[in-house]
Design a protein around this motif. Structure first.
Motif, mmCIF file in Angstrom:
data_model
loop_
_atom_site.group_PDB
_atom_site.id
_atom_site.type_symbol
_atom_site.label_atom_id
_atom_site.label_comp_id
_atom_site.label_asym_id
_atom_site.label_seq_id
_atom_site.Cartn_x
_atom_site.Cartn_y
_atom_site.Cartn_z
ATOM 1 N N LYS A 10 -20.580 2.158 -21.193
ATOM 2 C CA LYS A 10 -21.469 2.294 -22.356
ATOM 3 C C LYS A 10 -21.748 3.767 -22.671
ATOM 4 O O LYS A 10 -21.181 4.664 -22.057
ATOM 5 C CB LYS A 10 -22.771 1.537 -22.102
ATOM 6 N N GLY A 11 -22.629 3.976 -23.638
ATOM 7 C CA GLY A 11 -22.922 5.323 -24.097
ATOM 8 C C GLY A 11 -24.032 5.997 -23.311
ATOM 9 O O GLY A 11 -24.533 5.491 -22.307
ATOM 10 N N LEU A 12 -24.430 7.164 -23.805
ATOM 11 C CA LEU A 12 -25.389 8.021 -23.131
ATOM 12 C C LEU A 12 -26.813 7.712 -23.592
ATOM 13 O O LEU A 12 -27.059 7.483 -24.776
ATOM 14 C CB LEU A 12 -25.064 9.492 -23.439
ATOM 15 N N GLN A 58 -25.854 6.765 -18.081
ATOM 16 C CA GLN A 58 -24.766 6.097 -18.793
ATOM 17 C C GLN A 58 -24.379 4.842 -18.025
ATOM 18 O O GLN A 58 -23.712 4.927 -16.991
ATOM 19 C CB GLN A 58 -23.569 7.040 -18.934
ATOM 20 N N PHE A 69 -28.440 9.832 -28.775
ATOM 21 C CA PHE A 69 -26.992 9.965 -28.900
ATOM 22 C C PHE A 69 -26.430 8.887 -29.820
ATOM 23 O O PHE A 69 -26.981 7.782 -29.909
ATOM 24 C CB PHE A 69 -26.337 9.809 -27.528
ATOM 25 N N GLY A 70 -25.310 9.205 -30.447
ATOM 26 C CA GLY A 70 -24.519 8.179 -31.085
ATOM 27 C C GLY A 70 -23.858 7.307 -30.030
ATOM 28 O O GLY A 70 -23.859 7.638 -28.843
ATOM 29 N N GLN A 71 -23.240 6.232 -30.476
ATOM 30 C CA GLN A 71 -22.669 5.274 -29.524
ATOM 31 C C GLN A 71 -21.301 5.692 -29.019
ATOM 32 O O GLN A 71 -20.745 5.057 -28.132
ATOM 33 C CB GLN A 71 -22.593 3.880 -30.165
ATOM 34 N N GLY A 72 -20.750 6.755 -29.584
ATOM 35 C CA GLY A 72 -19.478 7.280 -29.117
ATOM 36 C C GLY A 72 -18.300 6.874 -29.982
ATOM 37 O O GLY A 72 -18.302 5.811 -30.612
ATOM 38 N N ILE A 86 -30.140 12.243 -17.989
ATOM 39 C CA ILE A 86 -29.452 11.363 -18.931
ATOM 40 C C ILE A 86 -28.715 10.318 -18.096
ATOM 41 O O ILE A 86 -28.232 10.631 -16.999
ATOM 42 C CB ILE A 86 -28.430 12.152 -19.784
ATOM 43 N N TYR A 141 -19.276 12.158 -28.491
ATOM 44 C CA TYR A 141 -20.642 11.734 -28.797
ATOM 45 C C TYR A 141 -21.344 12.795 -29.629
ATOM 46 O O TYR A 141 -21.224 13.997 -29.345
ATOM 47 C CB TYR A 141 -21.458 11.535 -27.520
ATOM 48 N N GLN A 165 -16.281 13.648 -23.680
ATOM 49 C CA GLN A 165 -16.351 13.094 -22.329
ATOM 50 C C GLN A 165 -15.033 12.419 -21.966
ATOM 51 O O GLN A 165 -14.509 11.606 -22.726
ATOM 52 C CB GLN A 165 -17.489 12.081 -22.191
#
Lengths: 129, 106
Positions: free
Chosen positions: A43-45, A39, B97-100, A37, B87, B38
């Motif tokens: 930003k997001g995952l 990142q 995943f969602g954007q958080g 994964i 997330y 996170q």
């Protein structure tokens, strides 16, 4: 207790190949799926792909043309290669264990669903000329 | 690829508050949903799997609900350690995943 230790080159030039390895300590290597994964900064995952102990892989369609994930069961390790990197590939890269639920029988096939329960600490990869 | 949408993007709250984060899937994912926490500079930590099952060692103030396309993560009484980014992730079809949601101290 399962631990993941990852390593690889942290600074690359555009067009080079990213190469990371993740070693698995403890637990069963063959009963799980092994994932990468990433990142980008701030930003997001984004899921990159996964492999199981027999070498069966699945990749994110957006990266499939450039990604190869491989496994070395003799060392309980799996690796990521990402070709032709650009600045957009600058990110923290994580390896993670995919822990599977009991398989679900649908029709004539068993389906496996898994979530990431153990993560490596991450490797920062920067692509810059 | 199943698109996941979280709301709100940012949430401000006080210690002791009850907060809820929502995650919506573009198509049904049954209950194949996980939640992660996170903190800056750290790897994500699994909180919830299969929509409502608490991961080992996670405090009971965290709870997850939902099925199909709409899911929630609730923290019943916020503690200082809970301020982080959360997330959601679907694993019905591949993974996304969602954007958080960034949970901040008010």
């Amino acid at each position: 207790q399962v631990q993941l230790q990852q390593w690889g080159a942290g600074l690359l030039k555009p067009s080079e190949t990213l190469s990371l390895t993740c070693a698995v300590y403890g637990g069963s290597f063959s009963d799980n799926h092994w994932n990468w994964i990433r990142q980008p900064p701030g930003k997001g995952l984004e899921w990159i792909g996964e492999i199981n102990h027999s070498g069966s892989t699945s990749y994110n369609p957006s990266l499939r043309s450039r990604v190869t994930i491989s496994v070395d069961t003799s060392k309980n390790q799996f690796s990521l290669r990402l070709r032709s990197v650009t600045g957009a590939d600058t990110a923290m890269y994580y390896c993670a264990r995919g822990k599977s639920h009991e398989p679900i029988l649908i029709g004539s096939y068993f389906y496996y669903y898994y979530y990431m329960d153990v993560w490596g600490r991450g490797t920062t990869v920067t692509v810059s000329s | 690829d199943i698109q996941m949408t979280q709301s709100p993007p940012t949430l401000s709250a006080l210690v002791g508050d009850r907060v809820t984060i929502t995650c919506r899937a573009r198509q049904t994912i049954d209950s194949w949903l996980a939640w992660y926490q996170q903190k800056p500079g750290k790897a994500p930590k699994l909180l919830i799997y299969k929509a409502s099952s608490l991961a080992s060692g996670v405090p009971s103030r965290f709870s997850g609900r939902g099925s199909g396309t709409e899911f929630t993560l609730t923290i019943s009484r916020l503690q200082p350690d809970d301020f982080a980014t959360y997330y959601c992730q679907q694993y019905k079809s591949s993974h996304s995943f969602g954007q958080g949601t960034k949970l901040e101290i008010k």
